[in-house]
Design an enzyme around this catalytic site. Structure first.
Site, PDB file in Angstrom:
ATOM      1  N   ASP A  56      -2.292   2.328  -2.134  1.00  0.00           N
ATOM      2  CA  ASP A  56      -3.517   2.844  -1.526  1.00  0.00           C
ATOM      3  C   ASP A  56      -3.225   3.408  -0.125  1.00  0.00           C
ATOM      4  O   ASP A  56      -2.485   2.791   0.648  1.00  0.00           O
ATOM      5  CB  ASP A  56      -4.505   1.673  -1.408  1.00  0.00           C
ATOM      6  CG  ASP A  56      -5.907   2.122  -1.054  1.00  0.00           C
ATOM      7  OD1 ASP A  56      -6.495   2.865  -1.848  1.00  0.00           O
ATOM      8  OD2 ASP A  56      -6.406   1.730   0.016  1.00  0.00           O
ATOM      9  N   GLU A 116      15.024  -4.925  -5.761  1.00  0.00           N
ATOM     10  CA  GLU A 116      15.528  -6.293  -5.995  1.00  0.00           C
ATOM     11  C   GLU A 116      15.261  -6.710  -7.436  1.00  0.00           C
ATOM     12  O   GLU A 116      15.934  -7.568  -7.992  1.00  0.00           O
ATOM     13  CB  GLU A 116      14.799  -7.310  -5.088  1.00  0.00           C
ATOM     14  CG  GLU A 116      15.117  -7.212  -3.614  1.00  0.00           C
ATOM     15  CD  GLU A 116      14.143  -8.068  -2.785  1.00  0.00           C
ATOM     16  OE1 GLU A 116      13.494  -8.986  -3.329  1.00  0.00           O
ATOM     17  OE2 GLU A 116      14.018  -7.778  -1.582  1.00  0.00           O
TER      18      GLU A 116
HETATM   19  C1  NOJ Z   1      -8.464   4.964  -1.574  1.00  0.00           C
HETATM   20  C2  NOJ Z   1      -9.120   4.387  -2.786  1.00  0.00           C
HETATM   21  O1  NOJ Z   1      -8.829   5.217  -3.888  1.00  0.00           O
HETATM   22  C3  NOJ Z   1     -10.606   4.281  -2.482  1.00  0.00           C
HETATM   23  O2  NOJ Z   1     -11.355   3.971  -3.625  1.00  0.00           O
HETATM   24  C4  NOJ Z   1     -10.788   3.281  -1.384  1.00  0.00           C
HETATM   25  O3  NOJ Z   1     -12.141   3.257  -1.005  1.00  0.00           O
HETATM   26  C5  NOJ Z   1      -9.941   3.622  -0.162  1.00  0.00           C
HETATM   27  N1  NOJ Z   1      -8.607   4.037  -0.500  1.00  0.00           N
HETATM   28  C6  NOJ Z   1      -9.854   2.452   0.785  1.00  0.00           C
HETATM   29  O4  NOJ Z   1      -9.038   1.441   0.268  1.00  0.00           O
END
Ligand code: NOJ
Ligand code: CA
Length: 561
Positions: free
Chosen positions: A205, A257
């Site tokens: 993310d 790893e």
């Molecule tokens: C990107 C994710 O795809 C989204 O759904 C989320 O709200 C934000 N990152 C924050 O984690």
């Protein structure tokens, strides 16, 4: 030549809350995913990416984690997560989890402790700073940084500590301090614990937002429309800073790893563990996440350009050519048409199923890794839900500023609930997602009677059947898993054609993205392997040539004779 599994795989995104509810509480869960793995086997994808199901107050539907090592009770248990991995592997499917490294929930015990004083053991686990004092003694944040969404400042005030904490995304998602050795080792150990459980890798993310400039220099105040969001400042000191590339290499080392020694058979659960990054920026930046100097980093990065590209032969051709130049083999581009944050691709093309079939054909036959979002395979569309009714936290920031009448007409959906409605398994009122007498957490889409897995499964002309055929072809075809893609010119303006080949096999894909019939000339003859429209023909034209006749918005995969 044998290629790593992730060069030739296809990835299916499962959004757990909306996939399948096994216990009738209206919320999708891990046993629900396990119960529907056979759909994914029948579909023919190689891997699933499961959006976060860890403990969370769910203010950002799991992207606000309050404990990385446990499962949110409404989704199940750690044993369910283990079962999901094992049952997927038993069926030959790989499993990627979603790693939210940038921030936790403000309800995470670490943050609660960190916020409680400036001297507690976790005081520096988050990015805390004193602010500035403005005119008249006004409290000001440490610098001018805006949050990634640009809607708020990147700094939030804490009365308890009388300091500001960094929140790159939403105010309740405080950024972890990755410069702190204990944060790094705790997070890396968490990653190791999932790898030890057998997960095949992770989707990462907002990976480019993890580390900011340590001197807290202001971002230049300049409108920036280039990548991702329109920005009121250039993210020079907040996004893609050098430390993030180093982190990519460090995280790769953790995955390695667990990578078995060369020569180990490539079976699910025993292959290379991979990292797929959500990163934004120009190609050279994205490539640097994959390899920084001599160091390997992420295996794959999302290329989001198709999410906003206009449906046209010329526009798509430009993108494919760019991806080929920017991610030449052994690098792999990724192809993404939709996800849980963005407009459904069928809605973007005005609900025209013929266009969705052309897109499916391209997605499954281009070089690189296709990513399919749940429901895309049956043509799910956006379901309008006004900003004020949203579960999604982003509309809350917008609702007062944006009249609903304007929101309703925007091509990009600001209320992400609209693309997260329950997966349509059947035509029943609960769409087979949950019992019919239970209210699902989001309303189901009105088009459930024609867009559902059960009905489309038995219909050879359905979008689902097309996806199955294309993904099966992709998995079996040396040409489609090969490293070569060659664009072929066409006399017809709205035709996009390309050849895929390896030593043994050659396939030609011809797509007409125009609103009128089109013809494309080829040398020699060709057999139709897959066609999106039954009227597509190949006729011998004399002089050793043939003509491919395509209906409006149709595509065909041909095997040259
Ligand atoms: C990107 C994710 O795809 C989204 O759904 C989320 O709200 C934000 N990152 C924050 O984690
Ligand atoms: Ca449930």
């Amino acid at each position: 030549m044998s290629r790593p599994w992730w060069h030739t795989t296809s990835i299916y995104q499962v959004y757990p809350r909306s996939f399948a509810d096994s216990n009738g509480d209206g919320i999708g869960d891990l046993p629900g995913i396990v119960g529907h793995l056979d759909h994914l086997v029948d579909l023919g994808v190689g891997a699933i990416w499961v959006s976060p199901f860890f403990a969370s107050p769910q203010r950002d539907i799991g992207y606000d984690i309050s404990d990385y090592r446990s499962v949110a009770p409404e989704y199940g248990t750690l044993d369910d997560a283990r079962t999901l991995i094992d049952e997927a592997h038993r069926r030959g499917l790989r499993v990627l989890f979603d790693l939210v490294l940038n921030h936790t929930s403000d309800q995470h015990a670490w943050f609660r402790e960190s916020r409680s004083s400036r001297t507690n053991p976790k005081a520096d686990w988050y990015v805390w700073h004193d602010g500035r004092v403005g005119s008249g003694g006004r409290r000001l944040p440490p610098n001018n940084w805006r949050s990634e969404l640009q809607l708020t400042k990147a700094w939030q005030w804490s009365d308890e500590r009388e300091q500001w904490y960094l929140a790159t995304f939403l105010p309740f998602q405080p950024d972890l301090n990755w410069r702190h050795p204990d944060v790094r080792s705790e997070m890396f150990d968490t990653v190791r614990s999932w790898l030890a459980m057998g997960v095949d890798g992770f989707r990462l993310d907002i990976f480019g937002s993890i580390m900011q400039d340590d001197q807290l220099r202001d971002n230049p105040r300049r409108l920036d429309l280039s990548f991702g969001l329109p920005r009121v400042q250039q993210p020079t000191n907040t996004l893609n800073t050098d430390d993030n590339f180093t982190l990519a290499g460090d995280l790769r080392a953790v995955c390695d790893e667990f990578t078995p020694p060369p020569g180990t058979p490539e079976i699910p659960g025993a292959g290379e563990r991979i990292l797929l990054g959500e990163v934004f920026g120009p190609a050279e930046t994205l490539r640097r996440y994959v390899r920084d100097g001599e160091r390997d980093g992420l295996h794959l990065v999302f290329l989001f350009d198709f999410l906003t590209a206009t449906y046209s032969a010329a526009g798509y051709r430009r993108l494919i050519e760019r991806f080929e130049v920017e991610f030449p083999d052994p690098l792999q581009p990724t192809y993404v048409l939709e996800n849980h944050d963005r407009t459904r691709s069928l809605s973007r093309v005005g609900g025209d199923l013929a266009k969705a079939r052309v897109l499916a054909t391209m997605l499954c036959t281009l070089r690189g890794v296709p990513v399919v979002y749940q429901g895309q395979e049956i043509g799910m569309t956006n379901r309008y839900i006004p900003l004020r009714e949203a579960d999604d936290p982003i509309p809350g920031l917008l609702a007062r500023r944006l009249p609903e009448a304007v929101n309703r007409r925007l091509p990009e959906r600001l209320n992400r609930d609209e693309v997260r409605t329950p997966m349509q398994w059947t035509a029943a009122p609960g769409v087979g997602f949950c019992p019919d007498d239970v209210a699902p957490w989001l309303p189901v889409n009105d088009n459930r009677s024609e867009r559902n897995v059960a009905d489309q499964s038995g219909d050879p002309s359905s979008l689902l059947s097309l996806y199955r055929t294309l993904l099966a072809l992709r998995a079996a075809s040396p040409a489609l898993s090969g490293s070569s893609l060659h664009i072929v010119d066409s006399d017809a303006e709205e035709v996009l054609a390309y050849e895929r080949s390896d030593g043994e096999e050659r396939l030609l894909v011809v797509a007409n993205l125009g609103a009128r019939r089109a013809e494309h000339a080829i040398t020699g003859g060709a057999d139709i392997v897959v066609a999106t429209d039954p009227s597509i023909t190949v006729r011998v034209a004399g002089g050793g040539r043939s003509t491919v006749r395509l209906a409006a918005n149709s595509a065909v995969v041909l095997r040259p004779a």
